[in-house]
Write an enzyme that holds these catalytic residues in place. Sequence first.
Site: not given
Ligand code: ACM
Length: 809
Positions: A204, A278, A342
């Site tokens: 991440d 990410h 995201e």
């Molecule tokens: C998430 O909570 N961004 C999968």
Amino acid sequence: MKKSISLLLLSLLMITPSCQKSKEVANEYNIVPKPNQIIPREGRFKLSNKVSLIVPPHAPEVKEIANGLAQQLELTAGISLKEAESADGKPAICFVIEEGMPKEGYKLSVTSDLITLSASQPNGFFYGVQTIFQLLPPAVYGKQTDKKANWSVPAVEIEDAPRFVYRGLMLDVCRHYVPIDYIYKFIDQLAMNKMNTFHWHLTDDQGWRIEIKKYPKLTEIGSKREKTLIDYYFVNYPQVFDGEEHGGYYTQEQIKDVVAYAASKYINVIPEIEMPGHALAALASYPELSCDPTQTYKVSPTWGVFEQVFCPSETTFKFFEGVMDEVVELFPSEYIHIGGDECPKTAWKNSAFCQQLIRQLGLKDDVTPSKVDGVKHSKEDKLQSYFVTRMEKYLNGKGRNIIGWDEILEGGLAPNATVMSWRGVEGGLNAAKAGHNAIMTPMPYAYLDFYQEDPAIAPTTIGGYTTLKKTYSYNPVPDDADELVKKHVIGMQGNIWREYMKTSDRTDYQAFPRAMAIAETGWTLDANKDWKNFCERMVAVFERLEIMDTKPCRNFFEVNVNTHADENGPLMVLLESFYPNAEIRYTTDGSEPSTTSTLYEQPFVLEGNIDLKAAAFKDGKMLGKVTHKPLYGNLLAGKPFTVNYKMGWTGDIFDENDVMGADKTTFGLTNGKRGNGASYNPWSSFAITEGKDLEFTVNLNQPTQVSKVVFGSLFNPAMRMLPAGGVAIEVSADGKEYTQIAEKALQHDYPETGRIAFTDSIEFEPTQATFLKVKIKSGGTLRNGVNFEKNNGPEVIPAELWIDEIEAY
Ligand code: ACM
């Protein structure tokens, strides 16, 4: 004389059994998750060195499981089971292979001289042993011998198998690194709760935590960040950091050991390697994976969603192929999680390369909504789909399938992908209806990083409010679900995002006891789930956790305070303790509750302002901490209201107890509870435009004398909030013609940054009002990039108002 004494003794002994019987505690079956069929029986199977252990021949895995049981009993009960080929009339524990049973199913029969555990596969035997452990004293989960515990198993007939094939927990080890020992402990917890999947979120923005030999910089650079954000994301601008380097990663050798350990407990480890968003930890290590390698990338010290993402270039695909070559060697899992959540598309929109690739691939913005999710997707969304589909193909070529978060539905789903539904349930349901498997991990139920007790007393979390009860209430597939949903929703998972979990104790606190509610939802048929019964079984679960040195949230032993009003009804106070049959006792004058304080029997009307203190008691003992909650029983308490702005944040979404009618705009402001500086939860937000005050109006239903209004507003410029700049009061007899009766400018002393809750009041001559209007002025203006993080908006903006509560007296 001697003879008569021994006769007396003998006669006493003769009558003892029946006396003992009447004293004997009833058999308890505190099994979590709850078995799908359980028939209690009388009597107990006593464990001793005389008990034989009988295991089927030529079944090494079953033998291993039986040995596990024997070793744990040796360690904790000091009892050695004797391996034997047959029972020969002695008490025995028999493992019996019974063909035709479901893979994870088992049958357990316990009588006073025989325990028979039957299953067709090792998985079932393993779960049967977990059930035996839970029928034993909690000491069986310890690391030392406890001679005093009652080492016997209550008689019972159990036939059990899971509802879903996928039952798991996700652990994010990126926001904060998790020491390897904790990973093992976490796997033990999964196993005892009959979960079969450990979803390991390994990469991440805040850290790359898996050694990849081909790309050593991922861990040399990407596993460390120079500092970490303190407090909520937007408490301060500039943000405040701890100044301490944080890092850590798992070597391939460590990972292999973890995977093997998990496998020994019938747990599959699914690694998550995030793409295309990410990405910061990877980009900091290899900037050439971005769309703009001239930029400097840093492992992120803050949370959130970042625009710097992987570029869908051949360099990136080659990189991920190299990474996956090593990942598949480490993880035998059929599924590899590729993230997909995201991923902002700004970098791709600004990249000549991406736009050229979009043209080359013939990707176009949707002109009609997608059949799968009803949304029109951009060509960049479709580029994400191209990215994911390419990686899927690569992994399919290696015999693996992908799982992605529900954003992978946007722009078209990769053909064989499984979807993890997190933003709610829609993603999973849409995927299932499109014929894809789905795993339900929805907010708010499955987000174990959310608050689970009043934020005013809880350690800082990311936000939200999901009690144990709320998590337990979730049913992934309701009875009336679409047939495709019934077929394709394969399970449930809880997610532990660890932004605010620096330590193992904090992780325990967030994960437990809600993980048990997730486990039961994954295993137990919905028809067999029962909240009250779950709470009864949870008492033993807390004892087990204590023996295991796991530190759960203890809200279960305390009292939650809620308020509720039916339309125009009085505001009622509801007290609740999850602890079974606890007595709730309370005071309203700020004194400490004791066993003689008022017993809570039913919701009561909030009359006047009270300094409520409540605690749960059992057998004359206070179970947990005292809950302290001042409540404001003013003229507006429980009344519906109107406001002239659309609310952004509606405040206090504390289950149905704070819903005053169906209209969501009436949440929060009149529920008798004031906002505080601990969290944003109770506050209601208004994006004030210049020259237009917030107007809050209440119908008091009859002429009522009013002489004072009190309200709270929040200071937090980093979130664009300033406390109110002024207040005016208007009254009306008919709700049409209003007369202003008081006005006051407000000034507050506050620092440059931070978050402070202010309470203001305005007093005036007692006045009759049927309708009361409270007009609240913005606290002023804020400067873009000076008071809060720079954005594309104007240089100066009116501050938002965040208000709670509005009271009249
Ligand atoms: C998430 O909570 N961004 C999968």
